[in-house]
Design a protein around this motif. Structure first.
Motif, PDB file in Angstrom:
ATOM      1  N   LEU A  88      13.154 -22.475 -31.570  1.00 24.28           N
ATOM      2  CA  LEU A  88      12.217 -22.867 -30.527  1.00 24.28           C
ATOM      3  C   LEU A  88      12.901 -23.682 -29.432  1.00 24.28           C
ATOM      4  O   LEU A  88      12.792 -23.378 -28.247  1.00 24.28           O
ATOM      5  N   ALA A  89      13.580 -24.766 -29.839  1.00 30.36           N
ATOM      6  CA  ALA A  89      14.060 -25.743 -28.853  1.00 30.36           C
ATOM      7  C   ALA A  89      15.328 -25.285 -28.131  1.00 30.36           C
ATOM      8  O   ALA A  89      15.552 -25.653 -26.978  1.00 30.36           O
TER       9      ALA A  89
ATOM     10  N   THR B 142      18.379 -31.536 -28.192  1.00 30.24           N
ATOM     11  CA  THR B 142      17.348 -30.632 -27.682  1.00 30.24           C
ATOM     12  C   THR B 142      15.984 -31.318 -27.635  1.00 30.24           C
ATOM     13  O   THR B 142      15.756 -32.332 -28.299  1.00 30.24           O
ATOM     14  N   GLU B 143      15.102 -30.734 -26.851  1.00 31.24           N
ATOM     15  CA  GLU B 143      13.774 -31.314 -26.643  1.00 31.24           C
ATOM     16  C   GLU B 143      12.785 -30.668 -27.616  1.00 31.24           C
ATOM     17  O   GLU B 143      12.383 -29.520 -27.440  1.00 31.24           O
ATOM     18  N   ASN B 144      12.424 -31.438 -28.649  1.00 34.12           N
ATOM     19  CA  ASN B 144      11.559 -30.932 -29.713  1.00 34.12           C
ATOM     20  C   ASN B 144      10.338 -31.848 -29.783  1.00 34.12           C
ATOM     21  O   ASN B 144      10.496 -33.073 -29.810  1.00 34.12           O
ATOM     22  N   TRP B 145       9.161 -31.299 -29.842  1.00 33.19           N
ATOM     23  CA  TRP B 145       7.961 -32.162 -29.786  1.00 33.19           C
ATOM     24  C   TRP B 145       7.900 -33.136 -30.966  1.00 33.19           C
ATOM     25  O   TRP B 145       7.311 -34.204 -30.858  1.00 33.19           O
TER      26      TRP B 145
ATOM     27  N   TYR C 166       3.060 -23.375 -31.310  1.00 32.12           N
ATOM     28  CA  TYR C 166       4.475 -23.603 -30.978  1.00 32.12           C
ATOM     29  C   TYR C 166       4.935 -22.766 -29.781  1.00 32.12           C
ATOM     30  O   TYR C 166       5.614 -23.251 -28.890  1.00 32.12           O
TER      31      TYR C 166
ATOM     32  N   TYR D 160       3.543 -23.970 -26.573  1.00 28.79           N
ATOM     33  CA  TYR D 160       4.106 -25.279 -26.226  1.00 28.79           C
ATOM     34  C   TYR D 160       5.501 -25.117 -25.618  1.00 28.79           C
ATOM     35  O   TYR D 160       5.798 -25.657 -24.544  1.00 28.79           O
ATOM     36  N   TYR D 161       6.357 -24.370 -26.312  1.00 32.25           N
ATOM     37  CA  TYR D 161       7.745 -24.267 -25.833  1.00 32.25           C
ATOM     38  C   TYR D 161       7.864 -23.357 -24.621  1.00 32.25           C
ATOM     39  O   TYR D 161       8.753 -23.551 -23.786  1.00 32.25           O
ATOM     40  N   ASP D 162       6.994 -22.384 -24.500  1.00 36.79           N
ATOM     41  CA  ASP D 162       7.004 -21.554 -23.300  1.00 36.79           C
ATOM     42  C   ASP D 162       6.550 -22.377 -22.094  1.00 36.79           C
ATOM     43  O   ASP D 162       7.132 -22.287 -21.010  1.00 36.79           O
TER      44      ASP D 162
ATOM     45  N   GLN E 271       6.865 -25.555 -21.851  1.00 32.23           N
ATOM     46  CA  GLN E 271       7.948 -26.522 -21.582  1.00 32.23           C
ATOM     47  C   GLN E 271       9.042 -25.896 -20.705  1.00 32.23           C
ATOM     48  O   GLN E 271       9.631 -26.572 -19.857  1.00 32.23           O
TER      49      GLN E 271
ATOM     50  N   VAL F 160      15.533 -25.218 -19.833  1.00 31.21           N
ATOM     51  CA  VAL F 160      15.476 -26.028 -21.051  1.00 31.21           C
ATOM     52  C   VAL F 160      16.098 -27.380 -20.730  1.00 31.21           C
ATOM     53  O   VAL F 160      17.193 -27.455 -20.170  1.00 31.21           O
TER      54      VAL F 160
END
Ligand SMILES: [Zn+2]
Length: 235
Positions: A18-19, A158-161, A202, A205-207, A209, A223
């Motif tokens: 994901l990240a 990395t940017e992870n919630w 998920y 959220y990541y899309d 982001q 990213v």
């Protein structure tokens, strides 16, 4: 971003998919080598499926995801979700893989997280990077890549919630439309990412982001990353 060898180190299958997945997909499209390493399968992430069954599903999902973005997948199948520790044997194992892969960039979890496995994974990535580059540590000129020390130029978080406490992105990687599409298609093959385990959206959220970071960076999609050692900049 200049194509390079990138190693993304996640606590569980799915974390870096994901990240870091869009970066790995973009790098592969640009001619670089992308490697996705999960320190555990993440086999306890399903509320109803037996752990052994979900472990097999997760490993299959990891392989399919990596193949779809033209990356390589490594899973430490014997390390257990929920019990990851930054021990010296675990760090040494990861350091040996770093020496084999010889990345220029490591993508890792941020050090603060709501999940202890993620915090331990951050420590492991840093300790393994250190060991891999350490003169005299398991060095043997006749042992091939294993035996040659490897200094990884850069480590980025990395940017992870789940790892948001104190995290500030300070750089970004632009993601083109093709890489975004490849990543979106690939991550849709993972049940948890589709919201089938605990219902968190998920992929949305990541899309989103990707779009948000792209807005801030002045590109269609990006990213965000945080550098482990920000360079000194002249004012
Ligand atoms: Zn995780």
């Amino acid at each position: 971003m200049t194509p390079r060898t990138i190693l993304a180190i996640g606590a569980h299958i799915g974390d870096m998919d994901l990240a870091a997945g869009p970066v790995l997909a973009q790098n592969a499209l640009d001619g670089g080598r992308s490697v996705l390493l999960a320190l555990t399968p993440g086999e306890r992430g399903h509320p109803t499926m037996p752990v052994a069954d979900y472990q097999q599903q997760k490993i299959a999902e990891a392989r399919a995801f990596a193949a779809a973005i033209n990356a390589e997948a490594i899973v430490y199948e014997d390390l257990s979700d929920g019990f990851l520790q930054c021990t010296e044997p675990n760090a040494a194992r990861l350091a040996r893989d770093i020496r084999q892969i010889q990345p220029q960039l490591i993508l890792a979890h941020w050090k603060h997280s709501i999940h202890t496995d993620h915090e331990q994974a951050a420590l492991l990535a840093e300790r393994a990077r250190f060991l891999a580059g350490l003169p005299g540590w398991e060095e043997d000129p006749e042992a091939g890549a294993h035996g040659r020390r490897h200094g990884t130029e850069q480590l980025s978080y990395t940017e992870n919630w789940e790892d948001a406490e104190g995290y500030t992105a300070d750089s970004y990687v632009p993601i083109g439309g093709q890489a975004r599409q490849i990543w979106h298609q690939a991550i849709s093959g993972q049940a948890f990412a589709r919201g089938e385990t605990y219902g968190f959206r998920y992929i949305d959220y990541y899309d989103a982001q990707l779009t948000t970071r792209g807005c801030l960076a002045g590109v269609p999609a990006a990213v965000g990353l945080a550098q482990a050692e920000p360079p000194l900049r002249e004012l």
